[in-house]
Design an enzyme around this catalytic site. Structure first.
Site, mmCIF file in Angstrom:
data_model
loop_
_atom_site.group_PDB
_atom_site.id
_atom_site.type_symbol
_atom_site.label_atom_id
_atom_site.label_comp_id
_atom_site.label_asym_id
_atom_site.label_seq_id
_atom_site.Cartn_x
_atom_site.Cartn_y
_atom_site.Cartn_z
ATOM 1 N N LYS A 10 -6.908 -4.801 -3.276
ATOM 2 C CA LYS A 10 -8.160 -5.421 -1.896
ATOM 3 C C LYS A 10 -9.017 -5.357 -1.621
ATOM 4 O O LYS A 10 -8.252 -3.715 -1.727
ATOM 5 C CB LYS A 10 -6.167 -6.066 -0.700
ATOM 6 C CG LYS A 10 -5.737 -4.990 -0.669
ATOM 7 C CD LYS A 10 -4.846 -4.979 0.551
ATOM 8 C CE LYS A 10 -3.962 -4.009 1.256
ATOM 9 N NZ LYS A 10 -5.116 -2.778 1.979
ATOM 10 N N CYS A 67 -2.928 -3.119 7.754
ATOM 11 C CA CYS A 67 -2.341 -3.550 6.565
ATOM 12 C C CYS A 67 -0.721 -4.293 6.670
ATOM 13 O O CYS A 67 -1.150 -5.383 5.842
ATOM 14 C CB CYS A 67 -2.368 -2.350 4.895
ATOM 15 S SG CYS A 67 -4.211 -2.842 4.883
ATOM 16 N N ASP A 120 0.900 -1.421 0.213
ATOM 17 C CA ASP A 120 -0.014 0.198 -0.450
ATOM 18 C C ASP A 120 0.669 1.176 -0.024
ATOM 19 O O ASP A 120 0.165 2.196 0.677
ATOM 20 C CB ASP A 120 -0.889 0.144 1.199
ATOM 21 C CG ASP A 120 -2.056 -1.186 1.200
ATOM 22 O OD1 ASP A 120 -2.180 -1.976 0.306
ATOM 23 O OD2 ASP A 120 -2.634 -1.150 1.967
HETATM 24 C C1 VGL Z 1 -4.811 0.811 5.855
HETATM 25 C C2 VGL Z 1 -6.478 1.694 6.841
HETATM 26 C C3 VGL Z 1 -7.132 1.544 6.480
HETATM 27 C C4 VGL Z 1 -3.345 0.229 5.099
HETATM 28 C C5 VGL Z 1 -6.015 0.616 4.682
HETATM 29 O O1 VGL Z 1 -3.448 0.118 4.622
HETATM 30 O O2 VGL Z 1 -2.758 0.186 6.299
HETATM 31 N N1 VGL Z 1 -5.215 1.217 6.799
HETATM 32 N N2 VGL Z 1 -7.006 1.285 5.204
#
Ligand code: VGL
Ligand code: ZN
Length: 197
Positions: A102, A141, A16
């Site tokens: 995802k 994540c 991410d």
């Molecule tokens: C994430 C909060 C919401 C992450 C993803 O990638 O850690 N955190 N969605």
């Protein structure tokens, strides 16, 4: 600390590294930009040896259940095909990086890159048995990706310089790292052109 010899069966999984999770983004991780250089070094290490590089991304619809307007915990972030969902321009992803999207439907969230993506099966089909994980955020994540990866039977190396935490509550990052190590993840660092752990 000893050198880690990378070879067949190794892969890099970058979690991410999207604009919304970087400083200035809608869910910016403090110091999230500090992981870009170490991750670029990791990319060189893996891609330079012909080893596969995977990049996960949060890829939500505009009415995703994790968004505050829907009663979820987060501000809107990483809406598919928006600038916030794009990978950081500073990240030097190889041409052949494998992108894993995802949490792509409104009703389900997925912090783990292994959740609902078919990633474990795809990696096993490539003969991968050891996965080095880096990216954002340590306490969401990355944590869930590492725990799922261990559950799926992979050896997991956690690249410490390549991850930062959101820290909704102070100490969440350190607690997440402790949980990952307790479950068997191996902490690694970059050192003189390689990895040590
Ligand atoms: C994430 C909060 C919401 C992450 C993803 O990638 O850690 N955190 N969605
Ligand atoms: Zn999300």
């Amino acid at each position: 600390m000893s050198a880690i010899v990378l070879g067949k069966g190794d892969a890099l999984l970058i979690v991410d590294m999207q604009n919304d999770f970087l400083p200035g983004g809608s869910l910016g991780v403090p110091e999230g930009d500090r992981v870009i250089d170490p991750i670029n070094t990791l990319i060189e290490l893996y891609a330079g040896r012909g080893l596969p590089v995977y990049a996960s991304r949060d890829w939500h619809p505009g009415d995703h259940c994790s968004f505050s307007a829907q009663g979820g915990p987060w501000p809107p972030h990483c809406v598919a095909d928006t600038a916030g969902a794009a990978f950081s321009n500073a990240l030097r992803l190889p041409e052949n990086a494998i992108v894993v999207s995802k949490a792509v439907t409104a009703a389900e969230d997925a912090y783990s890159a292994f959740n609902g993506t078919g990633l474990a099966r795809a990696m096993l089909a490539e003969g991968i048995n050891r996965v080095t994980v880096c990216g954002l955020a340590t306490d969401y994540c990355v944590l869930n990706t590492v725990l799922d990866g261990i559950e799926a039977g992979f050896e997991i190396l956690l690249a410490l310089e390549g991850t930062r935490a959101v820290e909704v509550t102070a100490g969440d990052g350190d607690r997440a790292i402790a949980r990952m190590l307790t479950r068997g993840a191996v902490p690694v660092r970059l050192s003189s052109g390689g990895l040590v752990g």
